[in-house]
Design a protein around this motif. Structure first.
Motif, PDB file in Angstrom:
ATOM      1  N   ASN A 274      57.457   1.012  67.170  1.00 49.32           N
ATOM      2  CA  ASN A 274      58.611   1.602  66.484  1.00 49.32           C
ATOM      3  C   ASN A 274      58.186   2.279  65.187  1.00 49.32           C
ATOM      4  O   ASN A 274      58.624   3.389  64.868  1.00 49.32           O
ATOM      5  CB  ASN A 274      59.638   0.516  66.168  1.00 49.32           C
ATOM      6  N   GLU A 275      57.317   1.572  64.458  1.00 47.84           N
ATOM      7  CA  GLU A 275      56.863   2.106  63.186  1.00 47.84           C
ATOM      8  C   GLU A 275      56.069   3.395  63.375  1.00 47.84           C
ATOM      9  O   GLU A 275      56.214   4.357  62.613  1.00 47.84           O
ATOM     10  CB  GLU A 275      55.997   1.050  62.481  1.00 47.84           C
ATOM     11  N   GLU A 276      55.237   3.399  64.407  1.00 51.16           N
ATOM     12  CA  GLU A 276      54.450   4.602  64.685  1.00 51.16           C
ATOM     13  C   GLU A 276      55.351   5.782  65.047  1.00 51.16           C
ATOM     14  O   GLU A 276      55.116   6.923  64.614  1.00 51.16           O
ATOM     15  CB  GLU A 276      53.475   4.323  65.828  1.00 51.16           C
ATOM     16  N   LYS A 277      56.373   5.483  65.835  1.00 53.27           N
ATOM     17  CA  LYS A 277      57.282   6.543  66.254  1.00 53.27           C
ATOM     18  C   LYS A 277      58.065   7.096  65.069  1.00 53.27           C
ATOM     19  O   LYS A 277      58.226   8.318  64.916  1.00 53.27           O
ATOM     20  CB  LYS A 277      58.236   5.995  67.316  1.00 53.27           C
ATOM     21  N   LYS A 282      55.446  11.870  59.312  1.00 57.50           N
ATOM     22  CA  LYS A 282      55.203  11.630  57.891  1.00 57.50           C
ATOM     23  C   LYS A 282      53.753  11.224  57.646  1.00 57.50           C
ATOM     24  O   LYS A 282      53.095  11.722  56.717  1.00 57.50           O
ATOM     25  CB  LYS A 282      56.153  10.549  57.400  1.00 57.50           C
ATOM     26  N   THR A 283      53.263  10.370  58.518  1.00 56.11           N
ATOM     27  CA  THR A 283      51.878   9.898  58.382  1.00 56.11           C
ATOM     28  C   THR A 283      50.893  11.042  58.564  1.00 56.11           C
ATOM     29  O   THR A 283      49.882  11.139  57.843  1.00 56.11           O
ATOM     30  CB  THR A 283      51.593   8.791  59.411  1.00 56.11           C
ATOM     31  N   LEU A 284      51.182  11.911  59.540  1.00 56.07           N
ATOM     32  CA  LEU A 284      50.300  13.036  59.814  1.00 56.07           C
ATOM     33  C   LEU A 284      50.207  13.960  58.602  1.00 56.07           C
ATOM     34  O   LEU A 284      49.120  14.398  58.213  1.00 56.07           O
ATOM     35  CB  LEU A 284      50.797  13.811  61.036  1.00 56.07           C
ATOM     36  N   LYS A 285      51.369  14.242  57.996  1.00 58.01           N
ATOM     37  CA  LYS A 285      51.384  15.117  56.838  1.00 58.01           C
ATOM     38  C   LYS A 285      50.642  14.485  55.656  1.00 58.01           C
ATOM     39  O   LYS A 285      49.888  15.146  54.953  1.00 58.01           O
ATOM     40  CB  LYS A 285      52.832  15.440  56.437  1.00 58.01           C
ATOM     41  N   LEU A 286      50.896  13.195  55.463  1.00 53.07           N
ATOM     42  CA  LEU A 286      50.217  12.505  54.377  1.00 53.07           C
ATOM     43  C   LEU A 286      48.701  12.482  54.593  1.00 53.07           C
ATOM     44  O   LEU A 286      47.915  12.669  53.662  1.00 53.07           O
ATOM     45  CB  LEU A 286      50.740  11.068  54.265  1.00 53.07           C
ATOM     46  N   LYS A 287      48.326  12.269  55.848  1.00 55.34           N
ATOM     47  CA  LYS A 287      46.903  12.212  56.178  1.00 55.34           C
ATOM     48  C   LYS A 287      46.226  13.554  55.906  1.00 55.34           C
ATOM     49  O   LYS A 287      45.124  13.612  55.344  1.00 55.34           O
ATOM     50  CB  LYS A 287      46.727  11.815  57.641  1.00 55.34           C
ATOM     51  N   GLN A 288      46.899  14.631  56.331  1.00 55.06           N
ATOM     52  CA  GLN A 288      46.335  15.962  56.113  1.00 55.06           C
ATOM     53  C   GLN A 288      46.204  16.266  54.623  1.00 55.06           C
ATOM     54  O   GLN A 288      45.189  16.823  54.176  1.00 55.06           O
ATOM     55  CB  GLN A 288      47.218  17.011  56.786  1.00 55.06           C
ATOM     56  N   ALA A 289      47.224  15.867  53.874  1.00 54.26           N
ATOM     57  CA  ALA A 289      47.189  16.111  52.433  1.00 54.26           C
ATOM     58  C   ALA A 289      46.084  15.287  51.770  1.00 54.26           C
ATOM     59  O   ALA A 289      45.357  15.765  50.889  1.00 54.26           O
ATOM     60  CB  ALA A 289      48.545  15.766  51.812  1.00 54.26           C
TER      61      ALA A 289
END
Length: 569
Positions: A274-277, A282-289
């Protein structure tokens, strides 16, 4: 009350009651009347745990007490290591077994269980289970198809030792233990409640459901779930179940209804999905940044490090070209480098592979000696001096020795501190450096071989600090005079010199002389008693021993180091 009796309580088979040794025997006349009854078989005391018969014995002080017979099998109440408090806890448990409540529960469980399909061999408080010398008598024993089950009823506080003794015993026998916890609060904080909870892997706790005529257990178990906020929660639930609803954990021989651990793992996995979904984008954007920020920071850091290393290398070159004696400014800068920066700095120097050190030594003039000394001495400049060889197999000693502008001996000592392993082939460099002083060459060669034994190169300096004293000890160990200008047979002159000029180390030296046999040899050779007179004069004065050599002495001579401990007693 006098000395506490080892066994206080017994069960009298004649009267069917628990008897207390303190009440029976504290009055001497009454006590001996009881002993008469025992010997006339009017009372029959047995152990509350193993049910072996007790004897009534007399101590040397005419104090009566219960006692196991010598040949009785193992019983935990025979354990002399049990404290009085632990024994008292055991007795409270045994006394509770004789309560009306305890009798009711074990009979109710046994009788109702015997009516269940698959249940056989029901024994109510009358079956001993053996395991080696140990034996246990459960409140209720039965078989459920191919499984053995015992029920133990808890009415009083159980010590952890008692709980574990039951759990470990039945587990070793492959028997499933069900505690019937008549008065148990899963949220309670008593020591017994915590011990029971932490022993149970599945956290299922049982008591008899007395509202049902048929066999039924009330199971209290910890239930796990996810909140609306996708947060992990757990709570205690209660359900009445028949024996068919029980599950059996063969690894731990534990009975349970709800597998808390398995269900918790399932819920946690669901929570993760659930958390991953929810947070994927948001996680992807944060990771890229973060990655971009990290790349930018690394690029800036690399540029700064290149400039920082260039500045250091330029400063070293400037000091060398200016024939400066002191390189403190470089050392202070390198001291502020972190580990990764030092790795990068040494990678730029690359002294292990580029033969740059050989080139510097070969071209060095007498004015460059301080530069060479700095390179060899700095703890921040790293290279493996043992692996450095040119295409012809020449090592750094060969280069240092062949450049007569450099002082070989002082630089050689720095090479040893750098971790160089001295070899037989290297002796020629030392010998040739002291053409007219063979005793000095012998001293340095001896110290060099001793340096090979130190993994921590920083301690090599101690060898040079105490070179004269170490050569004295090595003279005794090797049975030849090392580092001193005495003829081979002049042991008395050598020893007299040692006492006179190294009195502050004599305690250590004397230990070595005695350990390696030189002391007796000196006494034998001392025909004029000059050594003994020196020795007497030394001990007639107050000489303060210098213990600064202690660590080195113990490291080099562990066989004497054990004797050296006597100095501190």
């Amino acid at each position: 009350m006098g000395v506490e009796r080892a066994i206080r309580y017994a069960f009298d088979k004649k009267s069917g009651k628990i008897i207390d040794a303190e009440e029976l025997f504290d009055d001497r006349l009454t006590g001996f009347e009881i002993r008469k009854k025992y010997n006339r078989d009017e009372i029959d005391p047995i152990c509350l745990e193993c049910e072996n018969q007790y004897s009534v014995s007399t101590s040397i002080y005419d104090r009566l007490y219960f006692k196991h017979f010598p040949n009785d099998e193992y019983c935990i109440l025979k354990d002399e290591n049990l404290s009085p408090k632990v024994k008292e806890e055991y007795y409270e448990i045994y006394k509770s077994k004789e309560s009306e409540r305890h009798k009711y529960l074990k009979n109710r469980i046994g009788n109702s269980a015997s009516k269940i399909e698959g249940i056989s061999e029901v024994n109510i408080d009358n079956k001993f289970i053996l395991n080696g010398k140990e034996k246990r008598k459960p409140d209720v024993y039965c078989k459920y198809y191919d499984k053995e089950i015992v029920f133990e009823i808890q009415l009083s506080n159980l010590s952890q030792r008692y709980i574990l003794s039951r759990y470990d015993f039945y587990k070793a026998k492959g028997i499933y233990l069900i505690w019937i916890l008549d008065d148990f609060d899963v949220k309670g904080q008593s020591q017994m409640e915590k011990d029971i909870k932490y022993l149970s892997k599945h956290q299922n706790f049982f008591k008899l459901n007395e509202e049902q005529e048929n066999f039924s257990l009330t199971c209290t178990y910890k239930f796990t779930f996810l909140s609306n906020e996708n947060e992990f929660r757990d709570k205690w639930n209660e359900v009445n179940i028949s024996i068919e609803k029980l599950k059996f954990d063969k690894d731990n021989y534990e009975v349970y209804f709800y597998d808390f651990g398995k269900e918790k793992d399932t819920i946690i996995e669901l929570q993760k999905r659930n958390e991953e979904k929810i947070n994927k984008e948001k996680t992807l954007k944060l990771k890229q940044a973060e990655e971009q920020k990290k790349l930018d920071e690394e690029l800036v850091a690399k540029r700064r490090l290149v400039i920082k290393i260039d500045d250091i290398l330029n400063e070293i070159k400037r000091l060398k070209d200016s024939q400066i004696v002191v390189y403190n400014s470089v050392t202070e800068e390198l001291m502020n480098f972190n580990e990764n920066e030092l790795i990068a700095f040494n990678s730029r120097l690359n002294l292990d592979k580029n033969h740059k050190l050989f080139e510097w030594i070969t071209k060095a003039t007498k004015y460059d000696s301080h530069f060479i000394k700095f390179i060899l001495e700095s703890s921040y400049i790293e290279f493996n001096v043992n692996l450095m060889k040119d295409n012809n197999g020449n090592n750094v000693l060969n280069y240092l020795f062949n450049n007569k502008n450099l002082h070989f001996v002082s630089l050689f000592k720095l090479i040893l501190k750098k971790g160089y392993k001295f070899t037989k082939e290297d002796e020629k460099y030392i010998v040739d450096s002291f053409p007219n002083e063979t005793h000095k060459a012998d001293s340095l060669i001896t110290i060099s071989y001793l340096a090979n034994g130190f993994e921590n190169h920083n301690f090599v300096q101690y060898l040079f600090n105490f070179e004269r004293v170490i050569c004295i000890i090595e003279s005794a160990k090797q049975n030849r005079i090392i580092g001193y200008k005495y003829k081979a047979d002049k042991w008395i002159d050598f020893a007299n010199n040692v006492i006179e000029y190294y009195p502050e180390y004599w305690e250590y030296i004397e230990l070595a002389f005695k350990e390696f046999g030189l002391y007796d040899k000196l006494i034998e050779l001392d025909l004029k008693e000059s050594f003994q007179k020196k020795l007497y004069l030394h001990y007639s004065k107050v000489v303060k021993t210098n213990y600064s050599i202690d660590y080195l002495f113990g490291a080099l001579y562990p066989e004497i180091g054990q004797l050296n401990n006597l100095l501190w007693r």
